[in-house]
Scaffold this motif. Structure first.
Motif, mmCIF file in Angstrom:
data_model
loop_
_atom_site.group_PDB
_atom_site.id
_atom_site.type_symbol
_atom_site.label_atom_id
_atom_site.label_comp_id
_atom_site.label_asym_id
_atom_site.label_seq_id
_atom_site.Cartn_x
_atom_site.Cartn_y
_atom_site.Cartn_z
ATOM 1 N N TYR A 69 0.873 -1.175 0.000
ATOM 2 C CA TYR A 69 0.000 0.000 0.000
ATOM 3 C C TYR A 69 0.909 1.223 0.000
ATOM 4 O O TYR A 69 1.353 1.686 1.047
ATOM 5 C CB TYR A 69 -0.917 -0.015 1.225
ATOM 6 N N ASP A 70 1.225 1.695 -1.208
ATOM 7 C CA ASP A 70 2.186 2.779 -1.375
ATOM 8 C C ASP A 70 1.550 3.999 -2.012
ATOM 9 O O ASP A 70 0.522 3.913 -2.706
ATOM 10 C CB ASP A 70 3.359 2.313 -2.259
ATOM 11 N N LYS A 85 -2.220 5.770 5.531
ATOM 12 C CA LYS A 85 -3.607 5.675 5.993
ATOM 13 C C LYS A 85 -4.078 4.221 6.010
ATOM 14 O O LYS A 85 -5.164 3.924 6.511
ATOM 15 C CB LYS A 85 -4.529 6.532 5.136
ATOM 16 N N TRP A 86 -3.237 3.336 5.471
ATOM 17 C CA TRP A 86 -3.576 1.916 5.426
ATOM 18 C C TRP A 86 -2.667 1.119 6.359
ATOM 19 O O TRP A 86 -1.536 1.525 6.650
ATOM 20 C CB TRP A 86 -3.413 1.361 4.003
ATOM 21 N N PHE A 87 -3.168 -0.033 6.793
ATOM 22 C CA PHE A 87 -2.312 -0.973 7.509
ATOM 23 C C PHE A 87 -1.257 -1.485 6.527
ATOM 24 O O PHE A 87 -1.567 -1.800 5.373
ATOM 25 C CB PHE A 87 -3.127 -2.147 8.052
ATOM 26 N N GLN A 88 -0.034 -1.560 6.993
ATOM 27 C CA GLN A 88 1.064 -1.977 6.133
ATOM 28 C C GLN A 88 1.389 -3.452 6.346
ATOM 29 O O GLN A 88 1.321 -3.966 7.465
ATOM 30 C CB GLN A 88 2.298 -1.125 6.402
ATOM 31 N N SER A 165 1.188 -10.260 12.218
ATOM 32 C CA SER A 165 0.812 -10.674 13.564
ATOM 33 C C SER A 165 -0.171 -9.666 14.161
ATOM 34 O O SER A 165 -0.173 -8.480 13.778
ATOM 35 C CB SER A 165 2.055 -10.759 14.444
ATOM 36 N N PRO A 166 -1.029 -10.091 15.094
ATOM 37 C CA PRO A 166 -1.911 -9.142 15.781
ATOM 38 C C PRO A 166 -1.120 -8.012 16.449
ATOM 39 O O PRO A 166 -1.582 -6.867 16.500
ATOM 40 C CB PRO A 166 -2.635 -10.013 16.805
ATOM 41 N N ALA A 167 0.091 -8.331 16.935
ATOM 42 C CA ALA A 167 0.907 -7.305 17.588
ATOM 43 C C ALA A 167 1.293 -6.203 16.618
ATOM 44 O O ALA A 167 1.262 -5.008 16.962
ATOM 45 C CB ALA A 167 2.164 -7.945 18.187
ATOM 46 N N TYR A 168 1.637 -6.579 15.374
ATOM 47 C CA TYR A 168 2.005 -5.563 14.380
ATOM 48 C C TYR A 168 0.781 -4.767 13.943
ATOM 49 O O TYR A 168 0.852 -3.559 13.713
ATOM 50 C CB TYR A 168 2.683 -6.226 13.184
ATOM 51 N N ALA A 169 -0.368 -5.433 13.840
ATOM 52 C CA ALA A 169 -1.597 -4.720 13.482
ATOM 53 C C ALA A 169 -1.966 -3.724 14.578
ATOM 54 O O ALA A 169 -2.322 -2.564 14.289
ATOM 55 C CB ALA A 169 -2.730 -5.712 13.253
ATOM 56 N N ASN A 209 -5.068 -10.879 8.222
ATOM 57 C CA ASN A 209 -4.899 -10.733 6.785
ATOM 58 C C ASN A 209 -4.992 -9.245 6.436
ATOM 59 O O ASN A 209 -6.022 -8.611 6.655
ATOM 60 C CB ASN A 209 -5.961 -11.536 6.036
ATOM 61 N N VAL A 210 -3.915 -8.687 5.892
ATOM 62 C CA VAL A 210 -3.835 -7.247 5.669
ATOM 63 C C VAL A 210 -4.834 -6.783 4.610
ATOM 64 O O VAL A 210 -5.473 -5.730 4.763
ATOM 65 C CB VAL A 210 -2.404 -6.841 5.264
ATOM 66 N N LEU A 211 -5.003 -7.549 3.541
ATOM 67 C CA LEU A 211 -5.945 -7.156 2.492
ATOM 68 C C LEU A 211 -7.372 -7.152 3.027
ATOM 69 O O LEU A 211 -8.140 -6.219 2.760
ATOM 70 C CB LEU A 211 -5.826 -8.107 1.296
ATOM 71 N N GLU A 212 -7.733 -8.168 3.783
ATOM 72 C CA GLU A 212 -9.082 -8.220 4.356
ATOM 73 C C GLU A 212 -9.306 -7.056 5.315
ATOM 74 O O GLU A 212 -10.365 -6.418 5.316
ATOM 75 C CB GLU A 212 -9.287 -9.551 5.079
ATOM 76 N N LEU A 213 -8.294 -6.760 6.137
ATOM 77 C CA LEU A 213 -8.406 -5.673 7.106
ATOM 78 C C LEU A 213 -8.525 -4.323 6.406
ATOM 79 O O LEU A 213 -9.377 -3.496 6.761
ATOM 80 C CB LEU A 213 -7.195 -5.685 8.036
#
Length: 223
Positions: A69-70, A85-88, A165-169, A209-213
């Motif tokens: 997401y760039d 603005k997006w989760f990476q 990981s949930p921690a990174y999110a 899942n980053v795309l789903e999130l």
């Protein structure tokens, strides 16, 4: 050549041709259609590439493949800056970019194959760690370098891992909330809703899942 020889040769050629036609029909038509039909009936989503759709039914990608997401790259910029603005996702050094099909700027799947004491790899991790602190710290939230999980600063074996990981999110929640004008609790709930636990309660690790999130985030911000 005698008539018997000609007749025998014709019979062999005829049998060979019939075998070719039967095998082509069975192996090249009937079997593929049967397998495809069974896959579509029993595993429709997986058979079509695990496509992920947004609230409007538009396909946004596959839940099996990570994506970046760039921001649009600037002139002379070696690599584009992340759109914060997006989760990476995880870093995706991979094996570089493809040089065959230049129509698409795709990352080649693969690991860096550098040892743990490789100086370049160590520098990558240090740079990534500094970027995580800088990008995710806000006016009301400061990232503690000790809290940064490994997946935030290292790429996966394929370089295309769709999960974090949930921690990174959770580390990214405050920045995402601020950039999108959302309440922190609302973004935390999104992360919780898209966190998958261990398979059967003991296999693997919890993941997001980053795309789903990000798809759920976009649907939320467009309401």
């Amino acid at each position: 050549m005698t008539d018997n020889t000609v007749s025998s040769t014709a019979r062999v050629l005829g049998a060979g041709l019939r075998a070719l036609l039967v095998l082509t029909l069975v192996c090249g038509v009937i079997y593929p259609l049967a397998v495809t039909g069974a896959a579509q009936a029993l595993f429709h989503d997986k058979a079509n590439g695990s496509e992920l759709k947004d609230a409007n039914g538009q396909v946004v990608g596959s839940s099996l493949i990570g994506r970046r997401y760039d921001l649009p790259p600037k002139d002379g910029e070696e690599s584009p800056a992340p759109d914060l603005k997006w989760f990476q996702p995880r870093p995706s050094n991979g094996l570089g970019r493809n040089s065959v099909n230049t129509q698409y700027a795709l990352l080649l799947s693969g690991a860096t194959n550098r040892s743990g004491d490789n100086e370049e790899l160590i520098q990558w991790v240090k740079d990534a760690k500094a970027a995580v602190v800088k990008d995710n710290s806000t006016a009301t939230y400061k990232v503690n370098p000790a809290d940064i999980p490994p997946d935030a600063v290292t790429s996966s074996g394929s370089g295309l891992d769709p999960d974090i990981s949930p921690a990174y999110a959770e580390l990214q929640v405050h920045r995402v909330a601020e950039r999108n004008g959302l309440d922190v609790k609302e973004v935390e709930d999104l992360v919780a809703d898209h966190t998958t636990g261990r398979l059967l309660g003991f296999m693997g690790e919890p993941r997001v899942n980053v795309l789903e999130l990000n798809t759920a985030l976009r649907d939320r911000t467009q309401d």
